[in-house]
Design an enzyme around this catalytic site. Sequence first.
Site, PDB file in Angstrom:
ATOM      1  N   TYR A  79     -11.119 -22.957 -16.338  1.00 53.72           N
ATOM      2  CA  TYR A  79     -10.120 -23.759 -15.335  1.00 53.72           C
ATOM      3  C   TYR A  79      -9.385 -23.327 -15.101  1.00 53.72           C
ATOM      4  CZ  TYR A  79      -9.122 -28.157 -13.513  1.00 53.72           C
ATOM      5  OH  TYR A  79      -8.319 -29.007 -12.497  1.00 53.72           O
ATOM      6  N   ASP A 135      -4.651 -16.020 -14.524  1.00 51.24           N
ATOM      7  CA  ASP A 135      -3.712 -17.426 -14.092  1.00 51.24           C
ATOM      8  C   ASP A 135      -3.399 -17.844 -16.326  1.00 51.24           C
ATOM      9  OD1 ASP A 135      -4.048 -20.084 -14.606  1.00 51.24           O
ATOM     10  OD2 ASP A 135      -6.254 -21.278 -13.618  1.00 51.24           O
ATOM     11  N   LYS A 172       2.378 -25.710 -16.060  1.00 52.33           N
ATOM     12  CA  LYS A 172       2.791 -26.251 -17.306  1.00 52.33           C
ATOM     13  C   LYS A 172       4.021 -26.209 -18.372  1.00 52.33           C
ATOM     14  CE  LYS A 172      -1.988 -27.377 -18.920  1.00 52.33           C
ATOM     15  NZ  LYS A 172      -2.793 -26.272 -17.842  1.00 52.33           N
TER      16      LYS A 172
HETATM   17  C1  LIG Z   1      -3.923 -26.737 -16.298  1.00 51.10           C
HETATM   18  C2  LIG Z   1      -4.110 -25.505 -16.009  1.00 51.10           C
HETATM   19  C3  LIG Z   1      -4.897 -25.312 -14.205  1.00 51.10           C
HETATM   20  C4  LIG Z   1      -4.205 -26.803 -13.484  1.00 51.10           C
HETATM   21  O1  LIG Z   1      -2.542 -26.996 -14.035  1.00 51.10           O
HETATM   22  P1  LIG Z   1      -2.359 -28.529 -13.131  1.00 51.10           P
HETATM   23  O2  LIG Z   1      -0.829 -28.134 -13.073  1.00 51.10           O
HETATM   24  O3  LIG Z   1      -2.931 -29.860 -14.065  1.00 51.10           O
HETATM   25  O4  LIG Z   1      -2.340 -28.290 -11.824  1.00 51.10           O
HETATM   26  C5  LIG Z   1      -5.238 -24.265 -14.439  1.00 51.10           C
HETATM   27  N1  LIG Z   1      -4.972 -23.328 -15.247  1.00 51.10           N
HETATM   28  C6  LIG Z   1      -5.317 -23.226 -16.298  1.00 51.10           C
HETATM   29  C7  LIG Z   1      -5.151 -22.180 -17.058  1.00 51.10           C
HETATM   30  C8  LIG Z   1      -4.775 -24.446 -16.767  1.00 51.10           C
HETATM   31  O5  LIG Z   1      -5.100 -24.105 -18.407  1.00 51.10           O
END
Ligand SMILES: *Cc1c(COP(=O)(O)O)cnc(C)c1O
Length: 433
Positions: A147, A242, A270
Amino acid sequence: MNGTTRPRSHAAFARAKELIPGGVNSPARAFGGVGGEPIFFADALGQRLTDLDGHVYLDYIGSWGPMILGHRHPRVVAAIERALATGTSYGAPTEAESRLAELIIAAVPSIEKVRMVSSGTEAAMSAVRLARGFTGRDKLVKFAGNYHGHVDSLLVAAGSSAATLGVPNSPGITAGTAADTIVLEYNDVEGLERTFKAQGRTIAALLMEPVVGNMGLVRPTREFLAAARKLTLAHGALLVFDEVMTGFRLAYGGAQEVLGVTPDLTTLGKIVGGGLPLGAYGGRRDVMDHVLPAGKVFQAGTLSGNPLAVAAGTATLEELRDNPPYARLERHGARLEQGFRDAAAAAGQPVWIARVGSMMTMFFQRGPDAVPVTGWNTACLSDTARYADFFWKMIDRGVYLPCSQYEALFFSDAHTDADIEATVAAAAASLAA
Ligand SMILES: *Cc1c(COP(=O)(O)O)cnc(C)c1O
């Protein structure tokens, strides 16, 4: 689970559903994966959450990742209060942004320059545009079950066979957008090799979670990581890690420090915002200098580098740098893992448990033997009904786990030895019941 045990949450949810689609501002909160109604919270402190009805829970979500220091850590709260006293937004540069940039660059091995945004989604969206602008190519490669936020071109889950062209998994994403995204199975080295051999000249970037948290926790093999780095280099595509979830979580330098692989670009979110809305993307200087106004790739934000978010993020990173919690998190993680493993074995429940530091998933399986979970093709075989049953039994025992089999649990530096033991005991009782 119902309105009789949590009447205030029940009433709050009924009202929210009239006003907000599905009653929530992000679907992961809606308890769709476990049935029943979401719990509404009134307070968070350290490792504990208190719901509207006064029940207290040990928190194993930490706002889905950011709260590695626990809720309302004194150093973070003090930094936010100091920032609050001098203004909440200027729409003009501040010295505080350079201090946070300096911390990020010192921490994350691959980052030479960094741009701040307001969420992980924005970071991924911006990294994709930059990769395309830098390479002059259109195609993206991603992995099923990874994701990267709700970016149109990345919200493509895919068929299960390797190298299928993506089909969008949300209405509103055009077929044309989805067609530029190639979805592969995680840990499938052959699929990667085949794809780059056939389409390497058209691929702008390969995006991946270097350790996956978003289909439950899945670790990469050494060969898979090596292939991702080698093939992108050989074909002139950018490797984008990511690290929105893993950054500052698995180690101060993120998964790339642990794994020893250097991507071209990294996205953060985060933890980097310390519980306030902040994301970032950064990497090679020559690539980052293509971002406007240094270069021509457009990306902007009214609240980018917001003073409150920068203060919370800076205080969090400084605390992690000055008092690294990682050895203790690993010790607690190992104990939790062993406790869950023993509890499942005693109950005769086949499981696959994957963990790195303070992130872990126990995949419930149908058995009789445990099947290694290496990607979405194996993760999706999980017994989600058994997970839901376990989830609610843990709630009854005051342990708040992720409300889906396909989300990793997180714990914080505020969790004590006694908290971990209590959680292990709750798991044993819940699995035996
Ligand atoms: C949470 C998450 C996102 C998205 O971040 P948001 O601040 O919710 O837009 C993207 N990549 C990874 C791996 C994530 O865990």
